[in-house]
Each structure stands twice: as structure tokens, then as C-alpha cells.
Design an enzyme around this catalytic site. Structure first.
Site, PDB file in Angstrom:
ATOM      1  N   TYR A 154     -15.565   4.592   3.057  1.00  0.00           N
ATOM      2  CA  TYR A 154     -15.056   5.963   3.151  1.00  0.00           C
ATOM      3  C   TYR A 154     -14.088   6.217   2.009  1.00  0.00           C
ATOM      4  CZ  TYR A 154     -12.554  10.014   5.069  1.00  0.00           C
ATOM      5  OH  TYR A 154     -11.987  11.243   5.263  1.00  0.00           O
ATOM      6  N   ASP A 249     -11.583   1.665  -4.712  1.00  0.00           N
ATOM      7  CA  ASP A 249     -10.812   2.528  -3.830  1.00  0.00           C
ATOM      8  C   ASP A 249      -9.863   1.624  -3.049  1.00  0.00           C
ATOM      9  OD1 ASP A 249      -9.766   4.040  -1.771  1.00  0.00           O
ATOM     10  OD2 ASP A 249     -11.613   5.146  -1.400  1.00  0.00           O
ATOM     11  N   LYS A 277      -1.504   5.682   0.590  1.00  0.00           N
ATOM     12  CA  LYS A 277      -0.826   5.007   1.694  1.00  0.00           C
ATOM     13  C   LYS A 277       0.454   4.300   1.235  1.00  0.00           C
ATOM     14  CE  LYS A 277      -5.083   4.675   4.416  1.00  0.00           C
ATOM     15  NZ  LYS A 277      -4.814   5.746   5.376  1.00  0.00           N
TER      16      LYS A 277
END
Length: 441
Positions: A154, A249, A277
Site C-alpha cells: 500500500y 516506500d 510517520k
């Protein structure tokens, strides 16, 4: 799960239920990110009031040992005093200026000093925006159109990357959501994670027009699935052979599995890295980084346009600096490792005691739990075969006993330096009851 089954769960309480009902009147599904709605496990979501260290507290006064950690950023624990102080000090000076600040440079310098592949950084506002920028950068830098991604990986809700993946080795992209036109994903190729042959097949068919391979070096959005030996290096080799860029990613893995990110942990160097994050210390921050020769393709030095009014937001930069400066020497990761070992070993022992098929996997300070009798989970199909009904019973029983897990069988778990022996023991006591409930279900 049925509504009748849901009725047995004790937590959260009436105040959360009231807030969820109110939220549903003014917000789609009552939440601002779908997984929070508990649709994967049934029941009513807990509305959180505050958090400290390894614990979160809902509006009904329930205390939980937290293994969500805001889905990854809270590696130092919730409301870490140094991070809170940094944000408060900056807030007193002003929230946003729409002009450069020294904080942006300081955080960029920290990132460059910690991640060997990064010489230049562009700050953005989220992991999704980082992935979107990385894709545009790769296409603009190479002059090619196609991107290879992986089933179960994702990269945020970017149109071109939000693609349903078939079970075959290679599936031409079809939209993964209404509102994403087929034309937008016609250049998205979906390969099988941990299957180099599927990637080689994609390159063989489209190699001259593949701009990049984009991959989560540790898949964290189909639970926690590590790369098999040689997989990431194989991607590096294929990209080199065909002149494509390798994009990691690391929104989830960045600074969590290693102070130098997953690329340092596995010893494989990407061309472009997307971060999020932890880089913002819990504030809404993302970043894209790589060698200067690639990054200078971005405006204003290059032709690839990217901009953001709140990019480099001072509060986010302050939180990021306070967080990364405490991760740089590796001591936080060293302290977390034995804690996670103790947690996962204890969970497995509880599962074995009650005869429940169960498997854990981990990389650094992230982990996965799978209700399966398999010895390893390495691909999307393996994850899809796990027992989500058992997970739902486990999740709610853990919640009832004061342990907060991600409300989906497809989300990774996160531990922080604030999880001490008391928190882990409480977790294992809850797990004993939870596995007993699963065995009886």
C-alpha cells in the site's frame, strides 16, 4: 461478525458509542480513515482521549496497552516529553509561515546523516503525498510511464497506486476504488511480492517504459511480511539492468526497523525513498529523498512540479528533529529488541497452550500476528488465507482485557521504547484469555 456476537464485547463504553453515533452524522462512516471504524472486526471503535508512554486512554476512562502507536510514529512512546516540549516551544513562536525556516534544513540534515542513500530531501505533508511525489519524480527523471508495484503493498490513496491485484504473477492494473478511472492505472503493473520471476516478467514485457519499481521493503499493510532473502537485491539488479529507478516506500519502515531505515537493515540501496510517520514524530509529515542528481529533477531546480502550502510545517519539523535525534545512535532500537522478543515468544506460548494455530513475524520494532498453521507468511495469498474470524475474537478479547491492537487482521503491530516489563506482562495475561476465547469460538 454478527451484531449478536458484537453485543458480548465489554469495551469501549457508552461515551465512545455516543461519539461514534454523533460522528457518523457528520463524517463518512464516523471516521476519518476507514480502518478506524472497526469494520474489519465488528463492534464500536474506542474514541481516544489521551495517551502517555505505552498506554492510551479512551473517553470512558479505559486504559489500554497500545500496539498501534498511531500506526507507527510513536517509537519513543506517546507524549514523549522532549517531543511535546519541542512542539510547544515552536507553537509559541507561530504555527505556520509559508516561508523557509531553519527547522526544515535541520530535519533534512538529520535524515541525510542517517540514511546513506539520501543526499537531498523534499518535505511534504503525508506518506501518501510522499509516495505520489516519488512516483512523479521517477517518471519525470526517467521519461518513462509505467510503474511496477506489488500485490498487498500500500502506497497511500494515490490514484495510480490504488490498484486491485489479481492472484497471478502479473496483473495489469485495474482500479482499486470507484473514482479511479481505468486510464489512470493503465500504466500500473502489479507483481507478486517476494516473487522475482513476476517482476522479471513485467520488465521483459515493458522494460523500456518502466520508470520504477515501488515496493514496501517490509510489507506492512498486509500485516508484517518481511522480504525473502535476495528479493530486494533482485529488484535492485533488475532495475539496474533495465535503467529503472528503485523506490522504497519506507513510510512505515523508515527509522522503525533500523536507524538507517529498512535499506540499511537489509543492505540494499534504493534510488528514491518515501518517508512518513516517524520522520514527523507523530505530526503530519512526509518526505521524499534520494541522490541530488535525482532530487534536482524537482522544481525549482528541475521540471517536475511539486508544491505544498504546509510542507515543512514548523511544528512537524520540531517533532521530527526531537524524535530522530533520539534514534540516531541506535540505542532505542537496541532497547526495544529484547522487549519484542519477549512479547512474541510469550504470545506464541499462549497460542500453543490453547492449541490455536498462530504465527508471528517481525523486523526491527514492527511485528505481525497471523492465525494460520503455516510456518511462514511471505505473499499476499498467504495473508488472505489466514483466519480473520479468529483474529476478530482475539482482538475484542484483548480489548476487553486492556490491550489495544490495530482493528484489522491486515495491519502490522508496533512497539515502543516505553513498553516495559509491566506492559508486556499485562499483554500476555490478556493473550492467555484471548487465545482461550479463540479456542472456544
Amino acid at each position: 461478525m454478527t451484531q449478536t456476537a458484537n453485543a458480548q464485547w465489554q469495551r469501549p463504553g457508552p461515551r465512545s458509542a455516543e461519539l461514534f453515533e454523533r460522528a457518523a452524522r457528520v463524517t463518512p462512516g464516523g471516521v476519518n480513515s476507514p480502518v478506524r471504524a472497526f469494520s474489519g472486526v465488528g463492534g464500536t471503535p474506542a474514541f481516544i482521549d489521551h495517551a502517555s508512554g505505552a498506554y492510551i486512554y479512551d473517553v470512558d476512562g479505559n486504559e489500554y496497552v497500545d500496539y498501534v502507536g498511531s500506526f507507527g510514529p510513536m517509537i519513543l512512546g506517546h507524549a514523549h516529553p522532549a517531543v511535546v516540549e519541542a512542539v510547544q516551544q515552536q507553537a509559541s513562536k507561530g504555527l505556520s509561515f509559508g516561508a523557509p525556516t531553519g527547522l526544515e534544513t535541520e530535519l533534512a540534515e538529520l535524515v541525510c546523516s542517517m540514511v546513506d542513500s539520501i543526499e537531498s530531501v523534499r518535505m511534504v505533508n503525508s506518506g501518501t503525498e510522499a509516495a505520489m511525489t516519488a512516483l512523479r519524480l521517477a517518471r519525470g527523471h526517467t521519461g518513462r510511464k509505467k510503474v511496477i508495484k506489488f500485490a498487498g503493498n500500500y502506497h497511500g490513496h494515490v490514484d495510480a497506486l490504488l490498484v486491485n491485484a489479481g492472484s497471478g504473477a502479473l496483473t495489469l492494473g485495474i482500479p482499486g476504488s470507484p473514482g479511479v478511472p481505468e486510464a489512470v492505472v493503465q500504466d500500473t503493473l502489479v507483481a507478486t511480492y517476494n516473487d522475482l520471476d513476476s517482476v522479471a516478467e513485467a520488465f521483459k514485457a515493458h522494460g523500456d517504459d518502466v520508470a520504477c519499481v515501488m515496493v514496501e521493503p517490509v510489507a506492512g499493510n498486509m500485516n508484517c511480511v518481511p522480504p525473502e532473502d535476495g528479493f530486494l537485491q533482485g529488484l535492485r539488479d533488475l532495475c539496474d539492468e533495465y535503467g529503472a529507478l528503485l523506490v522504497f516506500d519506507e513510510v512505515m519502515t523508515g527509522f522503525r526497523v533500523h536507524p538507517g531505515c529498512a535499506q540499511a537493515h537489509f543492505g540494499v540501496t534504493p534510488d528514491v525513498t518515501a518517508l512518513g510517520k516517524i520522520v514527523g514524530g507523530g505530526m503530519p509529515v512526509g518526505a521524499v529523498g534520494g541522490p541530488s542528481k535525482v532530487m534536482e529533477t524537482l522544481a525549482p531546480t528541475g521540471p517536475v512540479y511539486q508544491a505544498g502550502t504546509l510542507s515543512g510545517h514548523p511544528l512537524g519539523m520540531a517533532a521530527g528533529i526531537a524524535t530522530l535525534s533520539r534514534l540516531k545512535d541506535g540505542s532505542v532500537h537496541e532497547a526495544i529488541a529484547p522487549k519484542l522478543d519477549s512479547l512474541l515468544q510469550g504470545l506464541q506460548q499462549c497460542a500453543d497452550k490453547h492449541g490455536v494455530p498462530f504465527l508471528t513475524q517481525r523486523v526491527g520494532a514492527m511485528f505481525g500476528m497471523f492465525f494460520t498453521d503455516a510456518s511462514r507468511v511471505s505473499r499476499f495469498d498467504d495473508v488472505a488465507a489466514c483466519d480473520t474470524d479468529k483474529f476478530a475474537v482475539f482482538f475484542h478479547t484483548m480489548l476487553d482485557h486492556g490491550v489495544y491492537l490495530a482493528p484489522s487482521a491486515f495491519e502490522a503491530g508496533f512497539i515502543s521504547q516505553a513498553h516495559d516489563d509491566t506492559a508486556i506482562q499485562r499483554t500476555l495475561e490478556a493473550a492467555d484469555a484471548a487465545f482461550a476465547a479463540v479456542a472456544q469460538a
